[in-house]
Design a protein around this motif. Structure first.
Motif, PDB file in Angstrom:
ATOM      1  N   VAL A 244       0.853  -1.188   0.088  1.00  0.00           N
ATOM      2  CA  VAL A 244      -0.131  -0.117  -0.116  1.00  0.00           C
ATOM      3  C   VAL A 244       0.774   1.309   0.173  1.00  0.00           C
ATOM      4  O   VAL A 244       0.581   2.085  -0.759  1.00  0.00           O
ATOM      5  CB  VAL A 244      -1.136  -0.151   1.292  1.00  0.00           C
ATOM      6  N   PHE A 245       1.842   1.411   1.039  1.00  0.00           N
ATOM      7  CA  PHE A 245       2.587   2.518   1.234  1.00  0.00           C
ATOM      8  C   PHE A 245       3.636   2.567   0.267  1.00  0.00           C
ATOM      9  O   PHE A 245       4.045   3.970   0.202  1.00  0.00           O
ATOM     10  CB  PHE A 245       2.982   2.648   2.561  1.00  0.00           C
ATOM     11  N   GLN A 246       4.145   1.579  -0.214  1.00  0.00           N
ATOM     12  CA  GLN A 246       5.359   1.780  -1.231  1.00  0.00           C
ATOM     13  C   GLN A 246       4.688   1.880  -2.853  1.00  0.00           C
ATOM     14  O   GLN A 246       4.833   2.724  -3.320  1.00  0.00           O
ATOM     15  CB  GLN A 246       6.328   0.608  -1.012  1.00  0.00           C
ATOM     16  N   PHE A 247       4.261   0.637  -3.398  1.00  0.00           N
ATOM     17  CA  PHE A 247       3.649   0.632  -4.373  1.00  0.00           C
ATOM     18  C   PHE A 247       2.388   1.539  -4.768  1.00  0.00           C
ATOM     19  O   PHE A 247       2.558   2.403  -5.854  1.00  0.00           O
ATOM     20  CB  PHE A 247       3.448  -0.656  -5.145  1.00  0.00           C
ATOM     21  N   GLY A 248       1.586   1.391  -4.092  1.00  0.00           N
ATOM     22  CA  GLY A 248       0.380   2.327  -4.092  1.00  0.00           C
ATOM     23  C   GLY A 248       0.687   3.821  -4.095  1.00  0.00           C
ATOM     24  O   GLY A 248       0.299   4.639  -4.720  1.00  0.00           O
ATOM     25  N   LEU A 249       1.351   3.997  -2.829  1.00  0.00           N
ATOM     26  CA  LEU A 249       1.595   5.334  -2.707  1.00  0.00           C
ATOM     27  C   LEU A 249       2.479   5.956  -3.653  1.00  0.00           C
ATOM     28  O   LEU A 249       2.173   7.206  -4.124  1.00  0.00           O
ATOM     29  CB  LEU A 249       2.373   5.589  -1.328  1.00  0.00           C
ATOM     30  N   GLY A 250       3.666   5.197  -4.252  1.00  0.00           N
ATOM     31  CA  GLY A 250       4.408   5.708  -5.176  1.00  0.00           C
ATOM     32  C   GLY A 250       3.620   6.091  -6.693  1.00  0.00           C
ATOM     33  O   GLY A 250       3.876   7.100  -7.150  1.00  0.00           O
ATOM     34  N   VAL A 251       2.611   5.262  -6.925  1.00  0.00           N
ATOM     35  CA  VAL A 251       1.691   5.534  -8.028  1.00  0.00           C
ATOM     36  C   VAL A 251       0.704   6.878  -7.961  1.00  0.00           C
ATOM     37  O   VAL A 251       0.736   7.650  -8.902  1.00  0.00           O
ATOM     38  CB  VAL A 251       0.828   4.299  -8.392  1.00  0.00           C
ATOM     39  N   VAL A 252       0.320   7.059  -6.807  1.00  0.00           N
ATOM     40  CA  VAL A 252      -0.451   8.060  -6.296  1.00  0.00           C
ATOM     41  C   VAL A 252       0.241   9.316  -6.234  1.00  0.00           C
ATOM     42  O   VAL A 252      -0.046  10.345  -6.863  1.00  0.00           O
ATOM     43  CB  VAL A 252      -1.358   7.991  -4.994  1.00  0.00           C
ATOM     44  N   LEU A 253       1.345   9.433  -5.835  1.00  0.00           N
ATOM     45  CA  LEU A 253       2.340  10.519  -5.692  1.00  0.00           C
ATOM     46  C   LEU A 253       2.748  10.804  -7.159  1.00  0.00           C
ATOM     47  O   LEU A 253       2.770  12.422  -7.442  1.00  0.00           O
ATOM     48  CB  LEU A 253       3.620  10.290  -4.644  1.00  0.00           C
ATOM     49  N   GLU A 254       2.847   9.942  -7.985  1.00  0.00           N
ATOM     50  CA  GLU A 254       3.262  10.406  -9.413  1.00  0.00           C
ATOM     51  C   GLU A 254       2.381  10.915 -10.267  1.00  0.00           C
ATOM     52  O   GLU A 254       2.237  11.724 -10.982  1.00  0.00           O
ATOM     53  CB  GLU A 254       3.936   8.958 -10.017  1.00  0.00           C
ATOM     54  N   LEU A 255       0.980  10.283  -9.923  1.00  0.00           N
ATOM     55  CA  LEU A 255      -0.168  10.992 -10.725  1.00  0.00           C
ATOM     56  C   LEU A 255      -0.609  12.227 -10.171  1.00  0.00           C
ATOM     57  O   LEU A 255      -0.839  13.042 -10.928  1.00  0.00           O
ATOM     58  CB  LEU A 255      -1.416   9.939 -10.315  1.00  0.00           C
ATOM     59  N   ALA A 256      -0.176  12.516  -8.774  1.00  0.00           N
ATOM     60  CA  ALA A 256      -0.428  13.792  -8.241  1.00  0.00           C
ATOM     61  C   ALA A 256       0.569  14.793  -8.448  1.00  0.00           C
ATOM     62  O   ALA A 256       0.456  15.843  -8.456  1.00  0.00           O
ATOM     63  CB  ALA A 256      -0.626  13.849  -6.819  1.00  0.00           C
ATOM     64  N   LYS A 257       1.657  14.287  -9.342  1.00  0.00           N
ATOM     65  CA  LYS A 257       2.882  15.131  -9.411  1.00  0.00           C
ATOM     66  C   LYS A 257       3.436  15.746  -8.312  1.00  0.00           C
ATOM     67  O   LYS A 257       3.828  17.072  -8.465  1.00  0.00           O
ATOM     68  CB  LYS A 257       2.430  16.035 -10.783  1.00  0.00           C
ATOM     69  N   VAL A 258       3.463  14.987  -7.140  1.00  0.00           N
ATOM     70  CA  VAL A 258       3.977  15.432  -5.967  1.00  0.00           C
ATOM     71  C   VAL A 258       5.566  15.907  -6.125  1.00  0.00           C
ATOM     72  O   VAL A 258       6.178  14.980  -6.901  1.00  0.00           O
ATOM     73  CB  VAL A 258       3.770  14.513  -4.891  1.00  0.00           C
ATOM     74  N   LYS A 259       5.974  16.925  -5.576  1.00  0.00           N
ATOM     75  CA  LYS A 259       7.382  17.125  -5.621  1.00  0.00           C
ATOM     76  C   LYS A 259       8.316  16.333  -4.832  1.00  0.00           C
ATOM     77  O   LYS A 259       8.025  15.714  -3.659  1.00  0.00           O
ATOM     78  CB  LYS A 259       7.464  18.707  -5.107  1.00  0.00           C
ATOM     79  N   PHE A 260       9.507  15.995  -5.585  1.00  0.00           N
ATOM     80  CA  PHE A 260      10.341  14.566  -4.950  1.00  0.00           C
ATOM     81  C   PHE A 260       9.437  13.409  -4.385  1.00  0.00           C
ATOM     82  O   PHE A 260       9.612  13.055  -3.211  1.00  0.00           O
ATOM     83  CB  PHE A 260      11.026  15.226  -3.811  1.00  0.00           C
ATOM     84  N   ALA A 261       8.732  13.147  -5.417  1.00  0.00           N
ATOM     85  CA  ALA A 261       7.763  11.829  -4.605  1.00  0.00           C
ATOM     86  C   ALA A 261       8.354  10.618  -4.247  1.00  0.00           C
ATOM     87  O   ALA A 261       8.061   9.836  -3.430  1.00  0.00           O
ATOM     88  CB  ALA A 261       6.723  11.405  -5.961  1.00  0.00           C
ATOM     89  N   GLN A 262       9.434  10.292  -4.827  1.00  0.00           N
ATOM     90  CA  GLN A 262      10.384   9.098  -4.340  1.00  0.00           C
ATOM     91  C   GLN A 262      10.915   9.441  -2.929  1.00  0.00           C
ATOM     92  O   GLN A 262      11.179   8.313  -2.259  1.00  0.00           O
ATOM     93  CB  GLN A 262      11.731   8.854  -5.536  1.00  0.00           C
ATOM     94  N   ALA A 263      11.118  10.418  -2.563  1.00  0.00           N
ATOM     95  CA  ALA A 263      11.398  10.795  -1.114  1.00  0.00           C
ATOM     96  C   ALA A 263      10.573  10.491  -0.367  1.00  0.00           C
ATOM     97  O   ALA A 263      10.912  10.080   1.025  1.00  0.00           O
ATOM     98  CB  ALA A 263      11.643  12.156  -0.949  1.00  0.00           C
ATOM     99  N   TYR A 264       9.391   9.998  -0.757  1.00  0.00           N
ATOM    100  CA  TYR A 264       8.328   9.272   0.466  1.00  0.00           C
ATOM    101  C   TYR A 264       8.380   7.832   0.561  1.00  0.00           C
ATOM    102  O   TYR A 264       7.697   7.152   1.091  1.00  0.00           O
ATOM    103  CB  TYR A 264       6.974   9.726   0.028  1.00  0.00           C
ATOM    104  N   LEU A 265       9.283   7.116  -0.237  1.00  0.00           N
ATOM    105  CA  LEU A 265       9.302   5.830  -0.281  1.00  0.00           C
ATOM    106  C   LEU A 265      10.619   5.312   0.485  1.00  0.00           C
ATOM    107  O   LEU A 265      11.590   5.835   0.350  1.00  0.00           O
ATOM    108  CB  LEU A 265       9.483   5.272  -1.758  1.00  0.00           C
ATOM    109  N   LEU A 266      10.422   4.386   1.219  1.00  0.00           N
ATOM    110  CA  LEU A 266      11.393   3.754   2.343  1.00  0.00           C
ATOM    111  C   LEU A 266      12.679   3.270   1.546  1.00  0.00           C
ATOM    112  O   LEU A 266      13.639   3.626   2.207  1.00  0.00           O
ATOM    113  CB  LEU A 266      10.721   2.559   2.873  1.00  0.00           C
ATOM    114  N   PRO A 267      12.541   2.679   0.260  1.00  0.00           N
ATOM    115  CA  PRO A 267      13.995   2.093   0.040  1.00  0.00           C
ATOM    116  C   PRO A 267      15.035   3.226  -0.242  1.00  0.00           C
ATOM    117  O   PRO A 267      16.237   2.854  -0.238  1.00  0.00           O
ATOM    118  CB  PRO A 267      13.587   1.537  -1.376  1.00  0.00           C
TER     119      PRO A 267
END
Length: 332
Positions: A244-267
């Motif tokens: 949910v929080f990695q794959f799902g959140l990553g897709v949502v952040l990319e669709l929302a064009k959040v700034k530095f979206a990858q910085a919200y991912l644990l890896p």
């Protein structure tokens, strides 16, 4: 017998703990064996064989080029009407080093092996930590123990201390064996050249950060399982974070064009911790064009200090929540 010694003994004697220790040692052994098999030390015999292979390939290509040249002379129309631009092999393109076996360079390759080691042990530490306390809650052992020692916070803190010290010892011992094993691989299947004190210091610091990752993973697994009072609670939390929080959140952040979206991912935070820093590029921002550097997009650098502070904060919150719940909730 003191509670700490009893908990340490129980952790070491558990079949679940021993099973996962054996499994991780088996995986590490297979990785080392695969590495040793994949590399070969450069010897005079290997150099001679590489030179022979390079010469053989060069002569074969020369012969092939001559045949193509004869065909072109006989039928130039098939080759565009000109034979002057046909490919001709050059001896410099067939160097012996291109045919040499790949040696294992301890200086260049072992830091990645340290990170692989830390990642595997962190996963095992999380599972063992979750099972250590989760099985007690699930079986009723925790309730029985608290009847004997009613100090709830002291009991849970002692269990956590026993786990952390045990993981510390396991990581240090297996880490030393891992280093020695790859030193032997480099000695017999590669090279140990250029190992200066500075290189050893860098490897040691990487190992210390790996040790920290293992201890944090164990403490977080312990805390989540204690809050959920079941091993499955910790494992379910991992799946939720991964799915949910990695794959799902990553897709949502990319669709929302959040700034530095990858910085919200644990890896990326784990990579920053182990590699000292990692850069996250804002792909959604317009780039700043420069004649010298080309298109440059905004970059956010996650440092190991920042990643360590975040891990410490998360661990403190989870362990603190576990202490709060065991103090406030009924033991049933």
């Amino acid at each position: 017998m003191s509670l700490y010694r009893a908990e340490t003994r129980r952790l070491s004697k558990r079949r679940f703990t021993r099973l996962f220790v054996v499994l991780v040692l088996l995986v590490l052994g297979l990785l080392a064996a695969g590495t040793a098999y994949s590399y070969q030390k450069v010897t005079p015999a290997a150099l001679a064989a590489a030179q022979a292979d390079a010469e053989r390939d060069f002569q074969e290509q020369v012969k092939f080029a001559e045949q193509e040249k004869e065909r072109c002379v006989q039928a130039p129309a098939e080759f565009g009407g000109s034979c002057d631009e046909l490919w001709v092999p050059v001896r410099e393109d067939y160097r012996a080093e291109n045919y040499m076996p790949s040696p294992f360079d301890f200086r260049e390759s072992f830091p990645d092996m340290v990170i692989t080691f830390a990642a595997l042990l962190a996963l095992v530490a999380f599972i063992i930590g979750a099972s250590f306390v989760g099985a007690e809650w699930n079986s009723g052992g925790m309730m029985n123990l608290l009847l004997w020692r009613p100090q709830r916070l002291q009991v849970l803190a002692t269990k956590l201390s026993a786990l952390i010290v045990w993981l510390f010892g396991l990581t240090v011992l297996t880490g030393a064996a891992w280093t020695g094993l790859f030193w032997l691989i480099a000695t017999f299947r590669g090279t140990t050249a250029r190992m200066t004190p500075g290189v050893w210091q860098s490897i040691g610091l990487t190992g210390l950060r790996g040790l920290g990752l293992v201890l944090v993973a164990g403490a977080i697994g312990f805390g989540i399982a204690s809050i959920g009072r079941h091993t499955a609670a910790a494992l379910g939390a991992v799946l939720a974070v991964a799915v949910v929080f990695q794959f799902g959140l990553g897709v949502v952040l990319e669709l929302a064009k959040v700034k530095f979206a990858q910085a919200y991912l644990l890896p990326y935070w784990i990579l920053a911790w182990m590699y000292k820093s990692t850069e996250v590029i804002d792909d959604n921002a317009p780039c700043d064009f420069s004649v010298t550097t080309g298109c440059e997009q905004p970059v956010f650098t996650i440092t190991w200090q920042l990643a360590g502070a975040v891990f410490l904060l998360v661990t403190t919150i989870i362990v603190g929540a576990a202490m709060w719940t065991i103090r406030r909730r009924d033991i049933t």
